[in-house]
Scaffold this motif. Structure first.
Motif: not given
Length: 487
Positions: A145-166
């Motif tokens: 999700n695009e809005q999950a990253n508007d803190r200025g860093f990636a904060w979603n499971s596809m880009e961080v940690g799992a690297k999956r669309d859970l």
């Protein structure tokens, strides 16, 4: 003539669709019907899963999914009196004082997550729907999700940690089964800079586009919102959003929502009503009680076996809620790797075994003229300050305190039949008060052979119980009796 009939059908369909248009106000939105499948379902599974599943720790009687808040605010609240910094001290000892919560995102690997196995477990448990936390109050999304990253860093499971669309993976697996797929979504986020400093911007540029993205991508059967209590519904623009959801969204035909859409709106507006660690409430509208197997919704490694409700307690809790016309949304908390703890799996499978025998008295039923048959005594529930633990139902049934009344039977009804569910297998006879049999009445113990003998005793029905060995019992907890053609 055929052309004219086709045009008429098209015109009727158009009028029908226009009649279903909802305006952005509660008077209109509250006319949205709750689909019958939800009232029929009775049992759902809640899933709290996210970066908080990595530390998976908080004091007993608190929610581990609030780990970030406990950590950064250095105070607690929950099922008791907490005004301490226990989570902060645990975090400092375990991870170091300079270890930020956001580092848990990379550690949330979900590497053992098998969505097909999860879906199979939910079906075996007898659940008719599930609700997965797509985003909790920490703002981490389990989908790209695009809005999950508007803190200025990636904060979603596809880009961080799992690297999956859970969310996507579990949705695909669950939709292969008869189980309905729902998603939980937190409106607010504790530490998002816009939430803290510019709430109007947070709503317009973060929350609204994000929740719409969730709906459009996955078209869930249920949208279960939370975190609404900080602002009025008008500030959340809830009425405008729900009008869009019902009129324009990709899920508009079937989506169902709960009642958490703004400060003070619970059990007032929205879809079905929700309670949380409560008991004794009932509504004229479809409703649902949510609670954990222990206390925490997120996995808490600090909870021991005795902190978990027994299978007996969970089954009786389900029966109690259903007899009052509600659903039970029972929570599980997987660990950070995607394992569902064995004790949680065991509880689900044993509930499923019970429903295999007794589901007829649960699924598709409605409230009867009375929810329960009480014994003499005091009906008041005594409990400590805080949310009501699951042992309340044992105190009301099989383990009462001196002088306390018990619920001897729970009642449901369906298709002209009345069901009496007994928490205890009667040793001799079963007395069902206020039941008038007819010449066509038949009494059957679900899971047992033929009809049972009975006799009318004034206004009551006395059922003769078969003497069964332990290996002949149809189930281990709570026995259901079907009565046909009774008043």
């Amino acid at each position: 003539m055929k052309r004219i009939l086709t045009l008429i059908c098209l015109m009727v369909a158009t009028v029908s669709l226009r009649a279903q248009e909802y305006e952005a106000n509660w008077a209109s939105l509250d006319q949205r019907p709750v689909p019958a499948w939800f009232e029929d379902a009775k049992f759902g599974i809640f899933i709290h899963w996210g970066p908080y599943s990595v530390p998976a720790w908080s004091p007993k009687g608190t929610y581990t999914e609030w780990y970030q808040y406990w950590l950064q605010s250095k105070k607690l609240f929950g099922n008791g009196d907490f005004e301490g910094d226990e989570v902060y001290q645990y975090h400092k000892k375990t991870y170091g004082e300079d270890f930020p919560y956001y580092n848990f995102g990379e550690m949330f690997t979900a590497d053992l997550f098998d969505p097909e196995e999860w879906a199979e477990l939910f079906e075996e448990a007898g659940a008719k729907y599930i609700v997965l936390t797509s985003k909790h109050h920490d703002g981490f999304t389990l989908w790209p999700n695009e809005q999950a990253n508007d803190r200025g860093f990636a904060w979603n499971s596809m880009e961080v940690g799992a690297k999956r669309d859970l969310v996507g993976e579990l949705t695909a697996a669950v939709k292969k089964t008869p189980v309905k797929m729902g998603v939980y979504y937190s409106l607010y986020e504790w530490y998002h800079p816009w939430w803290q400093n510019d709430k109007a911007r947070f709503v317009d540029e973060h929350y609204l586009p994000q929740i719409k993205d969730l709906v459009q991508r996955y078209q869930p059967d249920i949208l279960w919102t939370d975190g609404e209590w900080e602002m009025e519904g008008e500030q959340w623009k809830s009425e405008e959003f729900l009008a869009w959801l019902y009129n324009e969204s990709a899920a508009k035909e079937d989506i169902l929502v709960n009642d958490r859409w703004g400060k003070g709106l619970r059990q007032q507006h929205g879809g079905y009503y929700t309670t949380e660690y409560e008991v004794g409430k009932t509504f004229d509208k479809p409703w649902e009680e949510c609670r954990g197997m222990g206390f925490s919704f997120g996995y808490n490694q600090n909870e021991d076996a005795q902190d978990y409700n027994s299978t007996q307690a969970l089954i009786l809790m389900l029966v109690d809620i259903v007899s009052n016309g509600g659903n039970l949304l029972l929570d599980i908390g997987p660990d950070a790797r995607g394992n569902i703890p064995p004790i949680m799996q065991q509880r689900l499978l044993e509930i499923g075994e019970w429903l295999q025998v007794n589901g007829e008295a649960i699924y598709g039923t409605r409230k009867w003229s009375q929810a329960a048959q009480w014994s003499d005594g005091d009906r008041k529930i005594d409990h400590e300050k805080g949310y009501l633990g699951g042992d309340y139902i044992l105190k009301q049934t099989v383990d009462p305190a001196p002088g306390k009344a018990v619920k001897e039977l729970f009642f449901t009804q369906k298709e002209g039949n009345v069901y009496a569910i007994s928490p205890i297998y009667p040793a001799e006879d079963l007395l069902i008060k206020g039941i008038q049999a007819s010449e066509e009445t038949e009494v059957t113990l679900l899971g047992y052979g033929g009809p049972l003998d009975f006799e009318q005793r004034g206004n009551d029905l006395l059922v003769k119980m078969p003497h069964l060995a332990s290996n002949q019992m149809p189930c281990a907890h709570a026995w259901s009796f079907r009565m046909t053609n009774v008043e």
